[in-house]
Design an enzyme around this catalytic site. Structure first.
Site, PDB file in Angstrom:
ATOM      1  N   HIS A  94      -3.755  34.338 -24.592  1.00 62.74           N
ATOM      2  CA  HIS A  94      -4.763  34.513 -23.549  1.00 62.74           C
ATOM      3  C   HIS A  94      -5.226  33.137 -23.098  1.00 62.74           C
ATOM      4  CE1 HIS A  94      -9.203  34.261 -22.863  1.00 62.74           C
ATOM      5  NE2 HIS A  94      -8.903  35.081 -21.903  1.00 62.74           N
TER       6      HIS A  94
ATOM      7  N   HIS B 109      -2.567  24.598 -31.760  1.00 65.96           N
ATOM      8  CA  HIS B 109      -3.832  23.889 -31.959  1.00 65.96           C
ATOM      9  C   HIS B 109      -3.700  22.402 -31.653  1.00 65.96           C
ATOM     10  CE1 HIS B 109      -6.617  26.918 -33.547  1.00 65.96           C
ATOM     11  NE2 HIS B 109      -5.552  27.494 -34.060  1.00 65.96           N
TER      12      HIS B 109
ATOM     13  N   GLY C   8     -19.060  44.794 -10.531  1.00 64.04           N
ATOM     14  CA  GLY C   8     -18.322  45.590  -9.572  1.00 64.04           C
ATOM     15  C   GLY C   8     -16.978  45.011  -9.213  1.00 64.04           C
TER      16      GLY C   8
ATOM     17  N   ARG D  90     -12.746  44.189  -9.602  1.00 67.64           N
ATOM     18  CA  ARG D  90     -11.590  45.063  -9.430  1.00 67.64           C
ATOM     19  C   ARG D  90     -11.074  45.487 -10.801  1.00 67.64           C
ATOM     20  NH1 ARG D  90      -5.808  44.381  -8.442  1.00 67.64           N
ATOM     21  NH2 ARG D  90      -5.092  45.919  -6.918  1.00 67.64           N
TER      22      ARG D  90
END
Length: 305
Positions: A112, A151, A264, A266
């Site tokens: 990620h 790392h 709000g 997507r």
């Protein structure tokens, strides 16, 4: 003066480079990313636009998303003002790049990365801004060399900004990507920062760029090394089980997910991070001495470099 156009130019360029790098790993016979452009009109809870790059069913990546978004709203959501209550209800603009890659081979880790900027107006009329982001690694099988490489690349990227920066951001990552309800780390960490505005805009933007630009070097060499390893049903089953922890964190604890849903945003782009196949079991434990058990031994935070 804060140049929002300069921020946008960097983030769009980063998305383009990362998609090209991931497609190079897929190879000439692999899949390419599909581009899903979207726009929210003024008058909706959140106005803005973005471009979500998605790959599914690739030779290497079972599912992956690399998304750029730029949105604005009339009032900052609660998840963004926890440390800045004076900005509650203020207009804002946010933009950035989010990435999650889920390889099919269980010997390849999930990764990620996110880099973002948020601009808001203070009650006194002055502009408020901050940056956030980071990257982290979620392996399913224990390869210490891979973790050390990840790392070390993070540390090298942050070194120009001071000797204390990487240790602080590594610990922040270890603390943040922790499933409190499981008392267990999601993965083996990396770096994480948020609410960054110390040292001036130029320094903070440069640090954010350093993290975004380092991701490909931190992650893709690991994929190239492990993608050739043979695996079977056992490894895929364990991968699906551990992916459950990934889903739990993103839906229960992740600040970015909460910001997107509360403001709000997507939904499809916000939830692109979720893996395509996942499993849960009741009170399952790995077999003592197994490779699966060794993974759990690597999860507690430590100094990898």
């Amino acid at each position: 003066m804060i140049d929002a156009a300069l921020l946008r130019e960097y983030f769009i360029g980063l998305q383009t480079r990362l998609i090209a790098a991931a497609e190079a790993v897929e190879g000439v016979d692999g899949k390419t990313f599909s581009a899903d452009s979207w726009q929210k009109a003024a008058g909706e809870p959140l106005a803005g636009s973005g471009r979500t790059g998605i790959i599914e069913g690739g030779r290497v990546f079972e599912r992956g998303g690399i998304a750029f978004s730029q949105v604005s709203g009339a009032a900052l959501p609660a998840s963004a003002t926890a440390k800045r209550p004076e900005l509650a209800g203020r207009a804002f603009e946010a933009m950035g790049v989010s990435l999650v890659m889920h390889p099919e081979n269980p010997y390849c880790p999930t990764a990620h990365m996110n880099v973002r900027a948020l601009l808001a107006s203070r009650p006194d009329g002055e502009a408020a801004w901050w940056f956030g982001g980071g990257m982290d690694l979620t392996p399913y099988y224990p390869f210490a060399d891979d973790i050390r490489h990840f790392h070390a690349t993070c540390k090298q990227a942050l070194q120009p900004f001071g000797d204390d920066v990487h240790p602080r951001y590594k610990k922040w990552c270890d603390d943040y990507f922790y499933l409190k309800h499981r008392q267990e780390a999601r993965g083996v960490g990396g770096v994480f920062f948020d609410d960054l505005n110390e040292g001036g805009f130029e320094r903070c933007f440069a640090l954010t760029r350093a993290v975004g630009d380092a991701f490909a070097d931190a992650y893709l060499p690991i994929i190239e090394r492990r993608r050739v390893l043979a695996y079977g049903e056992r490894e895929r089953d364990f991968q699906a089980y551990r992916r459950g922890r990934y889903v739990e964190f993103n839906l229960v604890w992740d600040r970015g997910t909460l910001f997107g849903l509360q403001s709000g945003g997507r939904t499809e782009s916000i939830l692109m991070s979720l893996p395509p196949i996942v499993k849960w079991r009741y009170q399952w434990q790995p077999e003592p001495g197994s490779a699966e058990a060794q993974l759990y031994e690597m999860l507690p935070p430590r100094d990898w470099v």
